[in-house]
Enzyme design. Structure first.
Site, short mmCIF file in Angstrom:
data_model
loop_
_atom_site.label_atom_id
_atom_site.label_comp_id
_atom_site.label_asym_id
_atom_site.label_seq_id
_atom_site.Cartn_x
_atom_site.Cartn_y
_atom_site.Cartn_z
N TYR A 156 -1.07 3.17 4.71
CA TYR A 156 -1.36 1.89 4.78
C TYR A 156 0.02 1.20 4.07
O TYR A 156 0.54 0.14 4.51
CB TYR A 156 -2.66 1.51 3.98
CG TYR A 156 -2.91 -0.03 4.37
CD1 TYR A 156 -3.27 -0.50 5.78
CD2 TYR A 156 -3.20 -0.99 3.30
CE1 TYR A 156 -3.56 -1.75 5.90
CE2 TYR A 156 -3.59 -2.49 3.46
CZ TYR A 156 -3.79 -2.70 4.89
OH TYR A 156 -3.99 -3.94 5.04
N LYS A 160 2.57 -1.20 5.87
CA LYS A 160 2.54 -2.66 5.29
C LYS A 160 4.18 -2.89 4.88
O LYS A 160 4.69 -4.19 5.02
CB LYS A 160 1.61 -2.92 4.63
CG LYS A 160 0.17 -2.83 5.27
CD LYS A 160 0.37 -3.76 6.42
CE LYS A 160 -1.21 -3.73 7.17
NZ LYS A 160 -1.15 -4.75 8.50
#
Length: 284
Positions: A156, A160
């Site tokens: 993640y 991101k």
């Protein structure tokens, strides 16, 4: 971007969460909507919601991790409305697990959803916006996880951070050609969305659950942790307005949680000092 009336907004992940909230604000500004989601039921419910309000809306069922699906999404917007003025790359997933245990198929999925979907959309939409030669805006939804790091979510954080860097670099490129296209990257903290229910959006080609990870402690504890931080996060009702205010003010970084500002500054300071991640300090 301040003039929204009759402009066209193309929003991915619009069946719920941030996408739906941003769509409501776009509708309030009298924009035409192209709503995109992988979940057919969520998409139909969102389209129905706006139709009942008299909004000019089109729904496109689409897996944005596939370039050909994104091509269909963009083509539908152009065929129906002739232009795209506001692109919101919102679709994404959050998959926990250490790098040495997370299955490769989950890496393929999260990279496709959080990063490549934005690449596919911008590659197709930016030339259209350049040709329009009018005031346009692109919003890439990242996360505060793209500005800081923590343990347990390397995939993640990686995607991101990549989304933030992609947006920054593309903004430079647009400035270099004197484009009228403006960009923003949305970096929220924990908000009450549906993000923790990512498994219900898993594409068929990533459904192989034979890897031991899917029956491991890391898998189930990661899901429980995600459910807790999302369900106890900031109420979502103010998010759409915050985002659109940021667009109107041409903010590049749109943030939601001031409490993370100290952590962002601390990370930059420690980078300049050559210090590495410290789990004890993070948890402290």
């Amino acid at each position: 971007m301040r003039d929204f009336k009759d402009k066209v907004a193309l929003i991915t992940g619009a069946g719920n969460g941030f996408g739906f909230e941003i769509a409501k604000e776009c509708a309030d500004r009298e924009m035409k909507l192209v709503l995109v989601d992988i979940d057919k039921e969520d998409l139909q419910a969102a389209v129905s919601f706006f139709e009942k309000k008299g909004v000019d809306v089109t729904g496109v069922e689409c897996d944005v991790t596939l370039d050909l699906e994104v091509e269909k999404m963009v083509s539908t917007a152009i065929e129906n409305y002739g232009s795209i003025d506001f692109l919101v790359n919102n679709a994404g997933v959050a998959i926990p697990g250490p790098v040495w245990k997370l299955p490769v198929q989950d890496w393929d999925w999260i990279v496709g959803a959080n990063l490549m979907s934005q690449v596919y959309a911008m590659k197709r939409v930016i030339p259209i916006m350049i040709k329009q030669d009018s005031e346009c805006h692109i919003l890439n939804v990242a996360s505060v996880a793209g500005l800081i790091t923590s343990n347990g979510m390397p995939a993640y954080h990686a995607t991101k951070h990549a989304s933030v860097a992609l947006t920054e670099s593309t903004s430079y490129d647009l400035q270099a050609i004197n484009s009228k296209i403006k960009m923003s990257v949305f970096c929220p903290g924990f908000v009450q969305t549906d993000l923790h229910n990512y498994e219900r959006h898993r594409p068929e080609r990533f459904m192989d659950k034979s890897d031991p990870y899917y029956s491991s402690y890391e898998y189930f504890s990661g899901q429980k942790r995600a459910e807790f931080v999302i369900t106890t996060g900031m109420p979502i009702e103010s998010i759409g307005l915050s985002v659109m205010n940021g667009i109107e003010e041409e903010q590049f970084y749109i943030l939601t949680h001031p409490l993370y500002n100290t952590l962002i500054g601390k990370r930059v300071k420690e980078m300049l000092e050559g210090k590495g991640p410290d789990l004890v300090a993070l948890r402290g």
